[in-house]
Design an enzyme around this catalytic site. Structure first.
Site, PDB file in Angstrom:
ATOM      1  N   CYS A   1      32.559  26.702  19.202  1.00 23.61           N
ATOM      2  CA  CYS A   1      34.010  26.811  19.107  1.00 23.61           C
ATOM      3  C   CYS A   1      34.673  26.489  20.449  1.00 23.61           C
ATOM      4  O   CYS A   1      34.567  25.372  20.935  1.00 23.61           O
ATOM      5  CB  CYS A   1      34.380  28.196  18.583  1.00 23.61           C
ATOM      6  N   HIS A   2      35.347  27.446  21.075  1.00 27.11           N
ATOM      7  CA  HIS A   2      36.030  27.240  22.345  1.00 27.11           C
ATOM      8  C   HIS A   2      35.111  27.454  23.553  1.00 27.11           C
ATOM      9  O   HIS A   2      35.537  27.241  24.691  1.00 27.11           O
ATOM     10  CB  HIS A   2      37.233  28.185  22.461  1.00 27.11           C
TER      11      HIS A   2
END
Length: 181
Positions: free
Chosen positions: A106-107
């Site tokens: 994800c991030h």
């Protein structure tokens, strides 16, 4: 196999911590929650507070050489806090310098960008990081899971919680293969 799971004191996306953790345990490995502070980590379900988890080791008191691999869970706030902590960034960089495998979802690649370890690599992430990764010298792809073996170690990346099954299967295979070699 001892696997570090690095998170900030708050902001980690709970499912991106708990699902890889369970997968590691079920495969017979020892997951270890490492954070920038002692105490507990506050997880989130997107923007809502979720459960807390006890920190087992503090990043300033441990080192990459005591682990076989590193998992970086996402959440928007988690990697943003980590990339502002010099010890956390150094801890991540050490895995690359020592040739140990790393997995990020994800991030989480924001922390990899800060550690200056993405240049020349092909990886995936949450789509909003595409420009950041490109500016840091990486090539971004829109794939469920991507394994990059540029350099001395392997990097496994995934885009989002929907990719967790593939992410977990892949990072466990890669970590096991790296340990066997």
């Amino acid at each position: 196999m001892r696997i570090a799971f690095l998170t900030a004191p708050e902001g980690v996306e709970q499912v991106e911590l708990t699902e890889p953790w369970k997968a590691a345990e079920q495969a017979g490995h020892e997951p270890v929650l490492v954070s920038t502070q002692s105490g507990e980590v506050q997880a989130f379900h997107h923007l809502d507070k979720a459960d807390t988890f006890p920190v087992q080791e503090v990043v300033g008191d441990t080192s990459a050489d005591s682990f076989d691999g590193l998992v970086l869970p996402g959440g928007v706030a988690n990697p943003d806090f980590l990339r502002m902590d010099d010890k956390a960034v150094g801890f991540v960089r050490d895995f690359f310098e020592q040739g140990r495998p790393v997995a990020a979802i994800c991030h989480a690649p924001w922390t990899l960008i800060e550690a200056d370890v993405v240049r020349g690599r092909v990886l995936t992430s949450w789509p909003s990081l595409r420009t950041d990764l490109g500016n840091a010298g990486a090539t971004w792809v829109d794939e469920q899971v991507k394994v990059c073996d540029h350099g001395s170690n392997k990097l496994v990346t995934s885009r989002k919680p929907d990719d967790l099954k593939a992410f977990c299967e892949t990072f466990l295979e890669v970590f096991a293969a790296e340990r066997a070699s």
